[in-house]
Design a protein around this motif. Structure first.
Motif, mmCIF file in Angstrom:
data_model
loop_
_atom_site.group_PDB
_atom_site.id
_atom_site.type_symbol
_atom_site.label_atom_id
_atom_site.label_comp_id
_atom_site.label_asym_id
_atom_site.label_seq_id
_atom_site.Cartn_x
_atom_site.Cartn_y
_atom_site.Cartn_z
ATOM 1 N N ASN A 1 0.812 -1.213 0.000
ATOM 2 C CA ASN A 1 0.000 0.000 0.000
ATOM 3 C C ASN A 1 0.849 1.268 0.000
ATOM 4 O O ASN A 1 0.496 2.256 -0.651
ATOM 5 C CB ASN A 1 -0.988 -0.022 1.171
ATOM 6 C CG ASN A 1 -2.166 -0.934 0.874
ATOM 7 O OD1 ASN A 1 -3.002 -0.617 0.048
ATOM 8 N ND2 ASN A 1 -2.204 -2.087 1.530
ATOM 9 N N ALA B 1 -7.569 1.417 8.706
ATOM 10 C CA ALA B 1 -7.882 0.278 7.844
ATOM 11 C C ALA B 1 -8.461 -0.882 8.656
ATOM 12 O O ALA B 1 -9.373 -1.575 8.195
ATOM 13 C CB ALA B 1 -6.635 -0.172 7.077
ATOM 14 N N ARG C 1 -12.071 0.039 9.467
ATOM 15 C CA ARG C 1 -12.949 0.115 8.288
ATOM 16 C C ARG C 1 -13.013 -1.177 7.484
ATOM 17 O O ARG C 1 -14.063 -1.552 6.978
ATOM 18 C CB ARG C 1 -12.453 1.254 7.409
ATOM 19 C CG ARG C 1 -13.168 1.413 6.130
ATOM 20 C CD ARG C 1 -13.954 2.657 6.095
ATOM 21 N NE ARG C 1 -14.728 2.686 4.864
ATOM 22 C CZ ARG C 1 -15.285 3.737 4.389
ATOM 23 N NH1 ARG C 1 -15.181 4.858 5.031
ATOM 24 N NH2 ARG C 1 -15.958 3.681 3.275
ATOM 25 N N TYR C 2 -11.845 -1.877 7.348
ATOM 26 C CA TYR C 2 -11.767 -3.047 6.474
ATOM 27 C C TYR C 2 -11.328 -4.327 7.182
ATOM 28 O O TYR C 2 -11.172 -5.355 6.539
ATOM 29 C CB TYR C 2 -10.793 -2.774 5.317
ATOM 30 C CG TYR C 2 -11.128 -1.521 4.551
ATOM 31 C CD1 TYR C 2 -12.189 -1.484 3.661
ATOM 32 C CD2 TYR C 2 -10.377 -0.359 4.730
ATOM 33 C CE1 TYR C 2 -12.499 -0.322 2.956
ATOM 34 C CE2 TYR C 2 -10.677 0.806 4.033
ATOM 35 C CZ TYR C 2 -11.741 0.813 3.157
ATOM 36 O OH TYR C 2 -12.050 1.955 2.465
ATOM 37 N N SER D 1 -8.371 -4.966 8.378
ATOM 38 C CA SER D 1 -6.907 -4.989 8.390
ATOM 39 C C SER D 1 -6.394 -4.310 7.126
ATOM 40 O O SER D 1 -7.086 -4.283 6.098
ATOM 41 C CB SER D 1 -6.382 -6.429 8.411
ATOM 42 O OG SER D 1 -4.983 -6.469 8.219
ATOM 43 N N ASN E 1 -6.523 -6.232 3.871
ATOM 44 C CA ASN E 1 -7.708 -6.262 3.026
ATOM 45 C C ASN E 1 -7.808 -5.054 2.097
ATOM 46 O O ASN E 1 -8.807 -4.909 1.383
ATOM 47 C CB ASN E 1 -8.967 -6.345 3.897
ATOM 48 C CG ASN E 1 -8.967 -7.605 4.750
ATOM 49 O OD1 ASN E 1 -8.466 -8.635 4.331
ATOM 50 N ND2 ASN E 1 -9.511 -7.507 5.941
ATOM 51 N N VAL E 2 -6.805 -4.184 2.123
ATOM 52 C CA VAL E 2 -6.817 -2.980 1.284
ATOM 53 C C VAL E 2 -5.945 -3.213 0.060
ATOM 54 O O VAL E 2 -4.742 -3.455 0.189
ATOM 55 C CB VAL E 2 -6.307 -1.749 2.076
ATOM 56 C CG1 VAL E 2 -6.254 -0.518 1.187
ATOM 57 C CG2 VAL E 2 -7.173 -1.506 3.301
ATOM 58 N N TYR F 1 -7.990 3.776 -0.387
ATOM 59 C CA TYR F 1 -8.913 3.544 0.723
ATOM 60 C C TYR F 1 -9.309 4.852 1.312
ATOM 61 O O TYR F 1 -9.952 5.090 2.196
ATOM 62 C CB TYR F 1 -8.285 2.582 1.746
ATOM 63 C CG TYR F 1 -6.998 3.088 2.353
ATOM 64 C CD1 TYR F 1 -6.981 3.514 3.665
ATOM 65 C CD2 TYR F 1 -5.817 3.135 1.625
ATOM 66 C CE1 TYR F 1 -5.815 3.983 4.245
ATOM 67 C CE2 TYR F 1 -4.666 3.595 2.196
ATOM 68 C CZ TYR F 1 -4.660 4.026 3.497
ATOM 69 O OH TYR F 1 -3.509 4.492 4.068
#
Length: 167
Positions: free
Chosen positions: A91, A153, A156-157, A159, A162-163, A167
């Motif tokens: 990321n 993250a 919201r997701y 971890s 998972n991005v 994001y």
């Protein structure tokens, strides 16, 4: 008389061999004492089952992307924030190319007056809301930026793992 000399010669050779071995051990011990421990130690990184770096066991971090991620992972582990080295690195490379001073002055966040900043391109309100205790309040601080982004993250997701896109 020749037979009388052989045992003495063999005994002398054994004594010389023992003395040489003792000197070798003593010299090795003395040489080791002259070398400071820190110059021969490396900073090992623990590895996951997939061979990915997860944390610096020694608590000493390099001042580069690898060191920032490893330090952030240690802080995240202590705070119960999930994430892996690979996901964070992936990321970061997508968001900033590894530049902790990166700022996006062209996206919708920038147009609304809150540009994305740092390694993981976090906006100020998100950084402040998901700041991780014990890290700097400077959004450009690499470790603070990583930990806040991963905290966001996770909320919201699930971890940072998972991005896979913005994001």
């Amino acid at each position: 008389m020749a037979t009388g000399r052989r045992p003495r010669t063999a005994l002398r050779l054994a004594i010389y061999a023992l003395a040489a071995a003792s000197l070798s051990i003593a010299a090795t011990a003395e040489a080791s004492a002259l070398v400071p421990e820190t110059s021969v130690q490396t900073v090992p990184a623990a590895m996951s089952t997939t061979g990915t770096k997860v944390l610096a066991e020694s608590g000493v971090y390099s001042s580069d992307l690898d060191g920032w991620i490893l330090q952030a992972l240690d802080i995240m582990a202590a705070q119960g924030i999930p994430g892996s080295y690979d996901a964070i690195h992936r990321n970061i490379m997508r968001e900033s190319g590894g530049d902790p001073g990166a700022i996006n002055l062209y996206d919708s966040n920038a147009v609304s007056g809150t540009p994305s900043k740092g390694l993981l391109q976090v906006i100020d309100p998100t950084f402040q809301a998901y700041h991780v205790a014990g890290t700097s309040w400077d959004i450009y601080d690499p470790v603070a930026n990583i930990t806040a982004a991963c905290n966001y993250a996770a909320a919201r997701y699930g971890s940072m793992d998972n991005v896979n896109s913005a994001y």
